[in-house]
Motif scaffolding. Structure first.
Motif, short mmCIF file in Angstrom:
data_model
loop_
_atom_site.label_atom_id
_atom_site.label_comp_id
_atom_site.label_asym_id
_atom_site.label_seq_id
_atom_site.Cartn_x
_atom_site.Cartn_y
_atom_site.Cartn_z
N TRP A 173 -81.59 -19.91 -35.63
CA TRP A 173 -83.67 -20.15 -35.33
C TRP A 173 -84.32 -20.44 -36.48
O TRP A 173 -85.81 -21.12 -36.40
N TRP A 174 -84.15 -19.50 -37.64
CA TRP A 174 -85.34 -19.84 -38.44
C TRP A 174 -84.81 -20.93 -38.93
O TRP A 174 -85.90 -21.29 -40.49
N HIS A 229 -90.73 -7.68 -32.12
CA HIS A 229 -90.08 -8.56 -32.44
C HIS A 229 -88.74 -9.50 -31.36
O HIS A 229 -87.72 -10.35 -31.69
N ARG A 230 -89.01 -8.79 -30.21
CA ARG A 230 -88.45 -9.23 -29.14
C ARG A 230 -89.23 -9.22 -27.68
O ARG A 230 -88.96 -9.76 -27.12
N THR A 245 -92.76 -16.01 -28.31
CA THR A 245 -92.34 -16.44 -29.73
C THR A 245 -91.27 -16.67 -29.65
O THR A 245 -90.49 -17.99 -30.65
N PHE A 246 -90.05 -15.32 -29.06
CA PHE A 246 -88.79 -15.89 -29.80
C PHE A 246 -88.17 -16.62 -28.70
O PHE A 246 -86.46 -16.72 -29.17
N MET A 294 -93.31 -17.50 -35.25
CA MET A 294 -92.08 -16.69 -35.75
C MET A 294 -92.60 -15.56 -36.63
O MET A 294 -93.22 -14.56 -36.82
N ARG A 341 -92.94 -24.23 -34.91
CA ARG A 341 -92.49 -22.83 -34.19
C ARG A 341 -92.57 -21.89 -35.21
O ARG A 341 -91.78 -20.42 -35.01
N ASP A 380 -94.07 -11.23 -37.16
CA ASP A 380 -93.19 -10.24 -38.02
C ASP A 380 -94.00 -9.00 -38.85
O ASP A 380 -94.67 -9.17 -39.09
N ARG A 406 -85.08 -9.31 -38.26
CA ARG A 406 -85.87 -9.27 -36.39
C ARG A 406 -85.18 -8.58 -35.49
O ARG A 406 -85.77 -7.64 -34.87
N VAL A 413 -83.92 -13.27 -27.33
CA VAL A 413 -84.37 -12.34 -28.45
C VAL A 413 -83.28 -11.22 -28.49
O VAL A 413 -83.23 -10.36 -29.42
N GLU A 473 -83.53 -12.80 -39.54
CA GLU A 473 -83.08 -12.83 -38.84
C GLU A 473 -82.21 -11.15 -38.03
O GLU A 473 -82.84 -10.58 -37.11
#
Ligand code: HEM
Length: 521
Positions: free
Chosen positions: A429-430, A412-413, A417-418, A448, A444, A452, A373, A422, A370
């Motif tokens: 969330w991981w 990554h934002r 996807t996120f 992600m 999911r 990456d 990210r 974000v 994270e």
């Protein structure tokens, strides 16, 4: 001789035509390039790369690109022939093994200079055949198995760091000054990662931890180089004009500090009759072995270039990553507490922690992923050139010769996807949610992971990924176990210097105390 009547008439016409071409036709042709003219973006960027250069110079290209994508959508024209893309499906198409798109001229600015000549490296070369020829002989030196077999190089520097922080600084300074030590240069700075990568490369660290200072200003000058490369890389002819012109190269005829150092290390190693067990297995020995079997490709110049790449690519990036993980942990006390509990209950051996003993710790993994990210190291798009017409996921196509890139910050934002969180640091969330079934979680998490860009992807992905990951995974829990690292004031923010890397500067609010001391006075 007086000019003929014809010449008198023709001259102004010629000037008018030239002025028309320069002021109208050329910019018009540039802006309305087939295949690109319909892609939205800032007005100035359609005509000139000055828009990109100005945004990098101002130190916020990654934020500007995020805003541009929110305004214009998935594709944004950020230069006359440059497109920024944010749809994660583009990662495989642009950087995947099958595409093999070469890097753009942006990377020319990063070339080291050896005896007045620019030297291509793994990182800078745009020639994919050359890239694969120089990578093949040494790629096994960067494999997960090789790096985990050689963790002792990292452990040696980690032990020094612990000793340094605990014995030399924490205890002494805590006793003298209110029992805490504002975290300063050595951990917060890049000295630790420089020492790790030099130890792994030639079994001898630079000695930043012992000296407690930036020896010969090497870190400072590398940072200054990176800050120069980022804007000039956006208009590479500027670098050709100032630094790369034949006169400057001839007059300077000098080698970069790291190139000189690498050449010295090769000479010293060749002169040795016996090697220590450590030296036998370091990068330099592996490069020299490769030169015996592949002597046509791996000559001394190439070995020096491998070594310089290790130091330049393998120091700052890991330092920035470790700082990002620590920062977000310290700013999120609940996360830090959970991680400490995970470490305390994991029954881990004493001393520097081995990668295999920590890689499966779920919270550690989630907190690291994270942080990387939210704060990817590279702040600019990773530019590639389309060799042929390039079909985009939305059906549109870009002409051959277009520079197309994705920047980790907007990717990554990506809201699709996120999700809407974000901008937040939300490591959970991981992990699988308590009300989430296996299938939903797999779907999911795979989305992600596919989005990456931390280490990038494909042929030109980070060669030192395993080093960066292992160093980060080992360092964070080892530090947290040995020391209590706490923010004096959790509201304190760091400052960011944004160029090629998004480098953090002083986060003065952090202080250290040994795990055994009970409280701050
Ligand atoms: C956590 C630490 C690290 C991060 C986040 C990171 C990230 C990256 C990224 C994003 C790229 C792609 C750049 C581009 O396409 O322009 C890259 C390339 C590269 N990295 Fe790393 N890196 C890290 C550590 C290292 C280390 C320790 C080494 C060295 C030994 C290394 C060596 C390289 C090399 C050689 C390339 C160029 C690969 C090529 O073009 O074939 N990196 N890295």
């Amino acid at each position: 001789m007086t000019p003929s009547m014809d010449t008198v008439v023709q001259l102004p016409l010629l000037w008018a035509l030239t002025a028309f071409l320069l002021t109208t036709w050329l910019p018009f042709r540039t802006a309305f390039r087939p295949g690109l003219w319909s892609i939205p973006g800032p007005f100035l960027a359609k005509f000139t790369d000055l828009w990109k250069l100005a945004a990098v110079w101002a130190g916020h290209l990654e934020q500007t690109i995020i805003e541009q994508h929110r305004q214009y959508g998935d594709l944004v024209r950020i230069g006359p022939i440059t497109i920024s893309m944010v749809d994660p499906r583009g990662i495989e198409l642009i950087y995947g093994l099958k595409s093999n798109f070469p890097k753009s001229k942006f990377y020319n600015a990063f070339m080291a200079v050896n005896k007045g000549k620019p030297v291509e490296t793994f990182f800078t070369t745009q020639n994919m055949l050359y890239h694969s020829a120089i990578k093949r002989p040494v790629s096994s030196a960067y494999s997960m198995t090789t790096i985990t077999d050689n963790e002792w190089h990292i452990d040696k520097i980690m032990e020094k760091l612990l000793w340094y922080l605990e014995a030399e600084f924490c205890r002494k300074i805590m006793l003298e000054h209110n029992r805490y030590w504002p975290m300063a240069s050595f951990l917060w700075g890049s000295g630790y990662s420089f020492d790790v990568i030099s130890e792994m490369t030639w079994s001898n660290s630079f000695g930043y931890l012992e000296h407690g200072a930036d020896i010969n200003s090497m870190i400072r000058s590398l940072e200054a180089d990176m800050d120069y490369y980022a804007p000039v890389g956006k208009m590479p002819w500027i670098d050709d004009l100032f630094r790369g012109n034949p006169i400057n190269l001839y007059v300077a005829r000098k080698s970069s500090t790291f190139a000189k150092l690498a050449v010295d290390k090769i000479r010293e190693r060749r002169a040795k009759t016996t090697l220590s067990a450590q030296e036998e297995r370091d990068f330099l020995s592996r490069f020299l072995k490769a030169s015996k079997t592949r002597y046509q490709t791996v000559d001394d110049k190439e070995i020096a270039s491998y070594m310089v790449t290790n130091i330049v690519a393998g120091s700052e990036r890991t330092a920035i990553s470790i700082r990002a993980v620590l920062y977000y942990l310290l700013k999120t006390p609940a996360a830090c507490k959970k991680l400490r509990e995970e470490i305390d209950t994991a029954d881990l051996p004493d001393g520097p922690l081995g990668y295999t003993s920590v890689e499966r710790l779920p919270y550690l993994g989630a907190y690291i992923k994270e942080a990387l990210r939210v704060h990817p190291v590279v702040g600019l798009p990773l530019e590639r050139v389309t060799p042929i017409t390039f079909q985009l996921p939305n059906g549109q196509s870009l002409p051959a010769g277009t520079v197309v890139g994705m920047c980790a910050w907007p990717v990554h934002r990506d809201l699709a996807t996120f999700g809407n969180w974000v901008e937040e640091y939300m490591a959970e969330w991981w992990l699988q949610g308590s009300d989430e079934d296996e299938e939903t979680f797999d779907y999911r998490i795979n989305r992600m992971k596919r989005a990456d860009l931390t280490f990038r992807h494909g042929t030109r992905a980070c060669l030192g990924r395993n080093i960066g990951l292992i160093e980060t995974y080992k360092t964070i829990p080892t530090l947290l176990r040995a020391l209590n690292i706490e923010p004096v004031d959790p509201r304190t923010e760091w400052t960011l210097k944004k160029a090629w890397f998004v480098r953090q500067a002083d986060f003065k609010g952090v202080c250290l105390r040994t795990a055994t001391s009970t409280s701050f006075s």
